[in-house]
Design an enzyme around this catalytic site. Structure first.
Site, PDB file in Angstrom:
ATOM      1  N   TYR A  90       0.807  -1.209   0.000  1.00  0.00           N
ATOM      2  CA  TYR A  90       0.000   0.000   0.000  1.00  0.00           C
ATOM      3  C   TYR A  90       0.848   1.271   0.000  1.00  0.00           C
ATOM      4  CZ  TYR A  90      -4.248   2.637   1.026  1.00  0.00           C
ATOM      5  OH  TYR A  90      -5.333   3.475   0.962  1.00  0.00           O
ATOM      6  N   SER A 184       1.419  -7.844   2.018  1.00  0.00           N
ATOM      7  CA  SER A 184       0.455  -6.837   2.431  1.00  0.00           C
ATOM      8  C   SER A 184      -0.539  -6.582   1.286  1.00  0.00           C
ATOM      9  CB  SER A 184       1.198  -5.570   2.851  1.00  0.00           C
ATOM     10  OG  SER A 184       0.343  -4.740   3.576  1.00  0.00           O
ATOM     11  N   ASP A 270       0.633  -8.262  14.420  1.00  0.00           N
ATOM     12  CA  ASP A 270       0.481  -7.369  13.271  1.00  0.00           C
ATOM     13  C   ASP A 270      -0.821  -6.578  13.383  1.00  0.00           C
ATOM     14  OD1 ASP A 270       0.205  -6.157  10.835  1.00  0.00           O
ATOM     15  OD2 ASP A 270       0.505  -7.956   9.636  1.00  0.00           O
ATOM     16  N   HIS A 299       3.867  -6.193  11.340  1.00  0.00           N
ATOM     17  CA  HIS A 299       3.549  -6.267   9.925  1.00  0.00           C
ATOM     18  C   HIS A 299       4.765  -6.586   9.059  1.00  0.00           C
ATOM     19  CE1 HIS A 299       0.964  -5.915   6.559  1.00  0.00           C
ATOM     20  NE2 HIS A 299       1.529  -4.856   6.070  1.00  0.00           N
TER      21      HIS A 299
END
Lengths: 321, 321, 321, 321, 321, 321
Positions: A90, A184, A270, A299
């Site tokens: 992202y 992710s 996370d 994460h």
């Protein structure tokens, strides 16, 4: 974030389900995109690397819009090579030609797709998002979220599906040995592609985002899932509409349609992609799966160890074909 | 933030200057927009208020795209009324029909324009931004920032200029007595409109944003100016191109072209719109000016006292015509 | 904050109960205050508003001390008007005459009471708190907390009860159609008044504070409830004494004595006034109730949508009398 | 952090100077270390990479203690290859064999030295720091800081100097074409090595740490420089002793003794290694220099663009020999 | 905070000056208080300490209100003893009988005065502030700040002046050898007492608060000075009135009237009581002075080293009499 | 932190258990240390205190390394005195001779041991940690954590056990009446000593650290326990090895071997040493126990009230012998 304990994760099943017209929606979307020729353009980039040849790739994605990518090949490869199509996290883009040398150094053809309209955060992008932006929270997670047809990820997932065709068309690539991979957001995209294509040889999703939305907004306040909360905070009373849209883009629903062998990872601390949301997709996955769990990580997940395991996994699944 | 002391603000002059084709750029932009009819549509909204009549307004802005607004009139007004066109702050939209009753309660026709593509932050919006988004930092400040033609604020400022025409066309409004007003981003828009129209009776800009960009990024790390820094952090080496674009949208340059009497405010502890950037525009303003300075305030500025002073100021400048 | 899920809120009942002499305590307190004449003084304020007439009000509250308020009437109203008495949130005062125009614009007489000794936070006040301050945590929540007789809220709630008499005495007001309203601390005060007066036509409490103290300090670390924790942190061993005092001021206990129709709101992500504490009072409320729940909001609750709903609610409950 | 403006940086000269026995101190230190044989041990590591051969290296550093490193060679290289010796940033270690593939992919022999006693932060290490720890602030910056002889960086810089000998001894390496390179702490180490060896072909120091200590603690509160402040906060009155020690380890003093061509980078918004401290070393550097300045970046500096420039720089300085 | 460099502190002089009626104001205030008998009550407290005898003290302070203190005497002392009167820091009270044993252990009579209405923060208090509270920011710094007569510190400083009389009246104490001492707020109180009494033998003010208000609010945003900023943020336009009040309570003005030998300390990284404000009082001090400067410390100043130096200082100034 | 409720704490039992060779490990460790003579050296320090005599103590601890301490005796004590051996909290050292006067003022001989290699945080230390540091997270909690033999706390606990012998050997001390005491890390050390020596008269552990490691890392993210998480985050896959080491140092295992009467305290809002971890040791404690629970406190626990209670407790357990 307070998420489930390991023993609860083992039995957790997401309550997410696909809308009745989920498959029709995506079939129509991809058919629409299919009316545009891929029109792949490759231009070699002088990087100074002696072991990797790099190409700047342009192809037509959603709406026929130009999407960029890097293609990296081990020097001297004449093929047929197994290929890894990578999607990025992202806020990032395909980055710089000198970054991310692992996959090509390991002998794969490596196609790294840019992310439309992102690419100004942790890495650089070169692809615009050519579409209207209704009122939205900063970021892309709520861009067009009131209707599936106008939602940002409809465009991005379509780009991603077509990137597989780009990889398959590279002369040095063995079209039967193409895998998708990402972390992710890149992991979420990989799952979407896994659910939309039947010709993949493998899928790798590190700490995937975009999974089990209803649970995600309940268990974490961290961005980017929080963009949805921020949106509903101001667009009061729109929750049903928003979650209706999200059901068309949920990794849980794509997983249920996937067949290729898949490697997941999840990190128990996370807050960005809470482990239960990853397990939501993992347990729904219709093909063979493996999971790497990182008990003390956030994460960042397994980091280079996730990649090391993926190297082994990919070698195995891409070898047998 | 460490900005100038009051005595330094008194003599500070911005180094910003307008590109040679600044006026041509805007003349062409507005001419282009002028090819689309305003096509104003008003629909009365039942709010339950007994002292104010409210209309949901739609008109065609930049590119002919529909832009929304609220029009609030004191009940029983038959005109001719002085009018206030208001623009809103960063991230917000026109909000709810029951909000922001001050100006109509004070006897003005009050047109509050929506902000395209924003309106999901502190107040609700209803207008999309119909344009491609190149790679950008979340928010709108860097959307299309590499070229003036594609920059977000080209579209928004054009909407704002046209909103003045909408106000002038309201039957109850005296077209010779229209002022523009706003705080923060709304103040920056007001200055832009002041520089692009010669027929305004007054301008009010509370702690205006979008002024003196080169200084702003030097003296503050606060958002939203920081979006520019974040952008340049990743798009390394693009600073000249970025600041070239911003020069077409800088309140300092619009101020130098404005003629209507203007009321500014600035807050000496404002990290969001540092006072020197406000003074940059203030000292460049070509018409008569007043300044309200708030020594102990941050970006809230004078709050209701700013509005109280604006009521007096508007009554004066709108009365004499 | 981790509070109850929606389904748990539906069945949650507070464990708070009233001390045996709760009613005697308050009867004596109000009787004491009743020995002072209300001595209401109204002075019209020139605001420049054309639709609302504003008065600066002074009356005698607890201990006969002067308390201030604003009275706003729709211009031209001759009565009999329904009235809304509003109390304000923690740290704030009655604010500025030009603020808060909604209720008068909707045709109500609007009396906004000042908050003694607060009014330097988010809005301005003009009323001192005329009483000794034993050692306390900054703020007012622990001022005099060791004994009910000296607790700050004994004085404030008494002011609030008497403000209803002030409203009823306004010539334009229909004394049978008076409601109380407020958010946060203002909501807590509204519930207190609802429990102490039998002549109200309606009660509105948005995300009320001062409810279910024992649970509040257990489920949140956010201010202002945290002032109690800070106090007990230093005044170790005083918890029984402190909670004994608070029982005389808990919205749960007032709710159990209230009869007028009431509209509550609660926000599921509100760390300041956790939803379970609001439900503690809501489920204890002895009269007819409605609840507006905001799933994605924090302490801002429904914002303008809460007020819109209150407009409808008030119109209904004030109409029927 | 408020550091100097670009025009001030251009003329800034550090006030740091070398103690009279600086050269003797280091000559004795290196001579001492020289009594231990290098005893280089190489073990090939199966990484699965097809373009790079990787060796796990062990050699004797300060005090004869074993120090680890990675050696990466382009597959098929028979030499003579130019070599890059890399040192890593604060808290990190040599990392994983699969990381950091750029330099070998570009055709260099790449020796990445581990960092004694660190290597538990952002990357993994495998080398202990074999020495007593007097009372110190967490981290290594104040370990043994009261005396040059016991200071942590005496040991680490000695390891680093010897790593150059390790590289020179690799059969595939052309011993006349060895450069050192690093970012942050790695840059500081590179400068130290540059000042202690006369046989380097090039030096690259990205946003170097460990430069101009007296200024650093004055202009920044960020870690790790802040460890010194934290130390002096408790060890009150020790500042002269501490800064006396640091003078033996300051990049400014090493720079003044260096001869090899050097590429620096500095970031104008870097609170970790403030730009003036980098310029302190840069302007003191006795050999030919280049500087890459990043106006909008923090401690990430130019990132991959710094590395891209370093590739070009290294190719030039290593080619000519 | 960015405050002056050491060399600038050496020459800094505060611009603060005393109002014309400063001396009259305080003479009248103390005369008023003098109409109340001190009425000292001592009660021995069983602490279990074998080397110190402890008394719980009550005396009449401002307005004749009861103020508490601890009196600690070395066991077996029959006098005449030198005495130290100590005042405490912001938010704290006299604390617990077992705390703060240094001064009595060093052979002084030690009277530690409680702080009215505070004593719920870092240490416990037992004295209420018996006075009305106009609208104020949480804390006491703005309590009654619009008028000198009603300002909180008028009451507290009067208590403090009278505490000296309490100490002088203790049978074991030599009334000619009494010093005052305190840190932060306690240091500010000490300076006030030093300016209001001519019979002190010594004054110790560690990092004193309540000095040079006009500069303090300009150079720091830290609490508690920030309470003034918060107040003026909402009470817009009251700055002249507020600073007029503060001039009656500024350590700079008291210092100019003091005669006893004084030991100050200042910390160069203190955002709470910025060093320049301390130097403002220090340079204005009319008697002999010493300063302890701590270059690397924040508001903790020299900590135990400040106390060690004070022991020596007090021994010297109290011995010579 | 979300830890257990009071009623759950009452029944909580830690799952921690001792390795089979736990006792052998410690017997061997102490025997090894025993090969070094204690070699106690006392030097009187001139503090200026009139009620306490202070000595700077040096003795040989683990590995025969010099360890420092303060010894404080009530002036004039000829003995035999009961003694308190105190250990200090994480990051601190023995501090300054003028600090911490309570225990000697209460008539005890007070030996305060320094903490090797710490003593640069909140208080000063003077003892180095003479051992190699493998790669570790800043702090000491992970120093040598991969093997019990090299773990930091093996050295520190050994120092602590020997400090009891130092106290017993002081001529004024009654060797049969020696207790150990400490808070946080000091409490954890006290428990370790309690488990390793059978000749103690009492044990005081305020909010002890180093207890129930497996639970601690599960329920809190606060430092210093978080150092373990940070370590495992990078040293992925080492958790079994790490927890195997920690089992040799866990207060739960020492408690199960202790016999002397013990006073614990726990704070229910303590994120640093979560109450359940304290109860883990408390419920495992083999001797008589008392617990002071602080419901509204964090890691400060009962503060001076804990010490007051300890005074009474120590007086009782030390009297009876």
């Amino acid at each position: 974030m307070t998420d489930l304990a390991p023993e609860q994760l083992a039995t957790y099943r997401s309550a997410q389900s696909a809308p009745a017209d989920f498959d029709d929606f995506w079939a129509a979307t991809l058919a629409d995109a299919g009316t545009h020729d891929l029109d792949v353009r490759l231009q070699e980039v002088p990087t100074g690397l002696t072991t990797i040849t790099t190409y700047d790739v342009t192809f037509r994605g959603f709406g026929g819009q130009d999407v960029r990518a890097w293609l990296r090949l081990p020097v001297g490869a004449t093929g047929p090579l197994p290929a890894v199509v990578q999607y990025v996290g992202y806020g990032g883009g395909r980055g710089h030609a000198l970054e991310n040398l692992l996959w090509a150094s390991a002998g794969f053809a490596h196609l790294q797709m840019d992310t439309r309209g992102q690419g100004s955060g942790w890495s650089l992008g070169a692809t615009p998002d050519d579409a209207p932006s209704p009122p939205q929270v900063p970021g892309v997670l709520t861009r067009g979220i009131l209707e599936p047809a106008g939602y940002y990820y409809r465009r991005l997932f379509t780009d991603a599906v077509r990137a597989v065709d780009v990889a398959r068309g590279v002369p040095e690539v063995d079209a039967d040995r193409v895998a998708v991979l990402g972390g992710s957001q890149g992991g979420g995209i990989s799952l979407a592609v896994a659910g939309l294509r039947s010709d993949l040889a493998g899928v790798v999703a590190f700490v995937p985002f975009l999974c089990d939305f209803p649970r995600a907004v309940r268990v974490t306040d961290a961005y980017p899932y929080r963009e949805i909360i921020d949106y509903l905070k101001v667009h009061r009373g729109r929750q049903e509409q928003v979650f209706r849209t999200l059901a068309y883009f949920d990794g849980v629903n794509f997983a249920a349609r996937a067949a290729a062998p898949a490697l997941f990872s999840a990190a128990l601390r996370d807050p960005v992609c809470p482990p239960s949301t990853v397990y939501g997709a993992f347990h729904a996955y219709a093909g063979p799966t493996e999971m790497a769990v990182w008990e003390y990580n956030g994460h960042e997940g397994g980091g280079i160890l996730d990649e090391e395991r993926a190297l082994g996994f990919l070698r195995a699944v891409l070898a047998g074909r």
